[in-house]
Design an enzyme around this catalytic site. Structure first.
Site, PDB file in Angstrom:
ATOM      1  CB  ALA A 139      19.220 -10.068  13.059  1.00  0.00           C
ATOM      2  CB  ALA A 140      14.809  -9.153  10.264  1.00  0.00           C
ATOM      3  CB  SER A 178      -0.905   0.005   1.238  1.00  0.00           C
ATOM      4  OG  SER A 178      -0.113  -0.082   2.404  1.00  0.00           O
ATOM      5  NE  ARG A 179       2.239   3.405   4.814  1.00  0.00           N
ATOM      6  CZ  ARG A 179       3.373   3.408   5.504  1.00  0.00           C
ATOM      7  NH1 ARG A 179       4.374   4.201   5.170  1.00  0.00           N
ATOM      8  NH2 ARG A 179       3.535   2.595   6.539  1.00  0.00           N
ATOM      9  CE1 TYR A 207      14.425  -3.163   7.802  1.00  0.00           C
ATOM     10  CE2 TYR A 207      16.671  -2.609   7.173  1.00  0.00           C
ATOM     11  CZ  TYR A 207      15.335  -2.732   6.851  1.00  0.00           C
ATOM     12  OH  TYR A 207      14.905  -2.424   5.580  1.00  0.00           O
TER      13      TYR A 207
HETATM   14  P1  NAP Z   1       7.130   1.877   4.033  1.00  0.00           P
HETATM   15  O1  NAP Z   1       7.042   3.017   3.078  1.00  0.00           O
HETATM   16  O2  NAP Z   1       7.270   2.162   5.489  1.00  0.00           O
HETATM   17  O3  NAP Z   1       5.857   0.915   3.798  1.00  0.00           O
HETATM   18  C1  NAP Z   1       5.729  -0.233   4.586  1.00  0.00           C
HETATM   19  C2  NAP Z   1       4.555  -1.064   4.090  1.00  0.00           C
HETATM   20  O4  NAP Z   1       4.516  -2.269   4.875  1.00  0.00           O
HETATM   21  C3  NAP Z   1       3.215  -0.380   4.264  1.00  0.00           C
HETATM   22  O5  NAP Z   1       2.383  -0.770   3.201  1.00  0.00           O
HETATM   23  C4  NAP Z   1       2.716  -0.960   5.592  1.00  0.00           C
HETATM   24  O6  NAP Z   1       1.281  -0.976   5.691  1.00  0.00           O
HETATM   25  C5  NAP Z   1       3.229  -2.366   5.473  1.00  0.00           C
HETATM   26  N1  NAP Z   1       3.353  -3.061   6.760  1.00  0.00           N
HETATM   27  C6  NAP Z   1       4.072  -2.695   7.841  1.00  0.00           C
HETATM   28  N2  NAP Z   1       3.919  -3.614   8.818  1.00  0.00           N
HETATM   29  C7  NAP Z   1       3.084  -4.571   8.331  1.00  0.00           C
HETATM   30  C8  NAP Z   1       2.523  -5.766   8.856  1.00  0.00           C
HETATM   31  N3  NAP Z   1       2.803  -6.171  10.104  1.00  0.00           N
HETATM   32  N4  NAP Z   1       1.694  -6.483   8.090  1.00  0.00           N
HETATM   33  C9  NAP Z   1       1.383  -6.078   6.817  1.00  0.00           C
HETATM   34  N5  NAP Z   1       1.881  -4.965   6.266  1.00  0.00           N
HETATM   35  C10 NAP Z   1       2.712  -4.213   7.019  1.00  0.00           C
HETATM   36  O7  NAP Z   1       8.369   0.918   3.682  1.00  0.00           O
HETATM   37  P2  NAP Z   1       9.299   0.879   2.372  1.00  0.00           P
HETATM   38  O8  NAP Z   1      10.392   1.827   2.566  1.00  0.00           O
HETATM   39  O9  NAP Z   1       8.475   0.906   1.144  1.00  0.00           O
HETATM   40  O10 NAP Z   1       9.943  -0.591   2.545  1.00  0.00           O
HETATM   41  C11 NAP Z   1       9.368  -1.737   1.942  1.00  0.00           C
HETATM   42  C12 NAP Z   1      10.323  -2.913   2.134  1.00  0.00           C
HETATM   43  O11 NAP Z   1      11.586  -2.611   1.561  1.00  0.00           O
HETATM   44  C13 NAP Z   1      10.593  -3.248   3.603  1.00  0.00           C
HETATM   45  O12 NAP Z   1      10.709  -4.628   3.773  1.00  0.00           O
HETATM   46  C14 NAP Z   1      11.925  -2.573   3.860  1.00  0.00           C
HETATM   47  O13 NAP Z   1      12.612  -3.179   4.921  1.00  0.00           O
HETATM   48  C15 NAP Z   1      12.599  -2.786   2.533  1.00  0.00           C
HETATM   49  N6  NAP Z   1      13.679  -1.828   2.256  1.00  0.00           N
HETATM   50  C16 NAP Z   1      13.428  -0.482   2.199  1.00  0.00           C
HETATM   51  C17 NAP Z   1      14.475   0.371   1.914  1.00  0.00           C
HETATM   52  C18 NAP Z   1      14.274   1.851   1.815  1.00  0.00           C
HETATM   53  O14 NAP Z   1      15.269   2.563   1.626  1.00  0.00           O
HETATM   54  N7  NAP Z   1      13.065   2.370   1.882  1.00  0.00           N
HETATM   55  C19 NAP Z   1      15.771  -0.129   1.710  1.00  0.00           C
HETATM   56  C20 NAP Z   1      15.975  -1.493   1.773  1.00  0.00           C
HETATM   57  C21 NAP Z   1      14.919  -2.334   2.050  1.00  0.00           C
HETATM   58  P3  NAP Z   1       0.500   0.116   6.648  1.00  0.00           P
HETATM   59  O15 NAP Z   1       0.728   1.448   6.017  1.00  0.00           O
HETATM   60  O16 NAP Z   1      -0.920  -0.323   6.624  1.00  0.00           O
HETATM   61  O17 NAP Z   1       1.151   0.000   7.991  1.00  0.00           O
END
Ligand code: NAP
Length: 247
Positions: A158-159, A15-16, A156
């Site tokens: 570790a996961a 969703s985001r 983070y």
């Molecule tokens: P984000 O903008 O914070 O969005 C997180 C998304 O995950 C939202 O849709 C949120 O839904 C959902 N979410 C959170 N907890 C959840 C749960 N318990 N069950 C179901 N949905 C859940 O994050 P992002 O930056 O796009 O990151 C997405 C992925 O990429 C993550 O795994 C992150 O670790 C990884 N990542 C991100 C980056 C970066 O620079 N952004 C870099 C490396 C890896 P709600 O809005 O409803 O809470």
């Protein structure tokens, strides 16, 4: 090349941020998308609405991926609506950054549960359906932090490192079942997760990236599309989308 029209994908946390870009990019290529979210229904409905406006098919399903009952409901909803599952993108993730000395047990558990334990829930429920697909795809969104470590990110990293090991082992187990399993490891991507960082830290990060900018969510989404479409002979890999920050 796999024809994606009428394939069905679940994107957790669709969703985001990165998940929303993945949902839209898959839908643009004919995939029916289940946009999962945890709490923010408005964002999820916005993504679904935009996909439908462009002629695609999508539904939003609320489920906390760290809870097995919620995930079972997510899988059942997908089957009820679309009849099958071809692609599972484990993207949902959170951070609770603190140096280890300040990290509570709760900070540790939440991050491990949402980022890592969740994939036990999603894959154990979705796998029977993925194995029925002609070209099943599991894509785990890990992180550069799982490869390099990160200050204040023991939970983070570790996961995310756990996700990489898990990807390789599952890839071996499913190789003969026509299900590929890969990890995508983004570097620093311009989403809310990164926007929450102090300006000074962001500036330091940008200066350290060889291409001198943050990545965009669409750049990660295109790598997921590539694995879905052209990834028949790619399994057990880490695809790094990081502007050269880690090689
Ligand atoms: P984000 O903008 O914070 O969005 C997180 C998304 O995950 C939202 O849709 C949120 O839904 C959902 N979410 C959170 N907890 C959840 C749960 N318990 N069950 C179901 N949905 C859940 O994050 P992002 O930056 O796009 O990151 C997405 C992925 O990429 C993550 O795994 C992150 O670790 C990884 N990542 C991100 C980056 C970066 O620079 N952004 C870099 C490396 C890896 P709600 O809005 O409803 O809470």
């Amino acid at each position: 090349m796999v024809e994606l029209t009428d394939k069905v994908a679940i994107v957790t946390g669709g969703s985001r941020g990165i998940g929303s870009a993945i949902s839209s990019e898959l839908a643009r290529n004919g995939v029916k998308v289940v946009v999962n979210y945890q709490s923010n229904s408005e964002s999820a409905e916005k993504v679904v609405h935009a996909i439908k406006e462009s002629g695609g098919q999508a539904i939003a399903v609320k489920a906390d991926v760290s809870k097995s009952d919620d995930v079972l409901n997510l899988i059942n909803e997908t089957i009820n609506q679309f009849g099958k599952i071809d692609i599972l993108v484990n993207n949902a993730g959170i951070t609770k950054d603190r140096t280890f000395r300040k990290l509570s047990q709760d900070d540790w558990n939440q991050v491990i549960n949402v980022n890592l334990n969740s994939v036990y829930n999603t894959i154990s429920s979705a796998l029977p359906h993925l194995m029925e697909s002609e070209a099943g795809r599991i894509i785990n969104i890990s992180s550069i932090i799982g490869q390099t470590g990160g200050f204040g990110q023991t939970n983070y990293s570790a996961a995310k490192a756990g996700l990489i090991g898990y990807t390789k082992s599952l890839a071996l187990e499913l190789a003969r079942k026509r299900v590929t399993v890969n990890a995508v490891c983004p570097g620093f991507i311009e989403t809310e997760m990164v926007q929450e960082m102090p300006d000074k830290v962001r500036e330091q990060i940008i200066a350290s990236v060889p291409v001198q900018r943050l990545g965009q969510a669409i750049e990660v989404a295109r790598s997921v599309l590539f694995l879905c479409k052209d990834g028949e002979y790619i399994t057990g890999q880490q695809l790094n989308i990081n502007g050269g920050l880690y090689m």
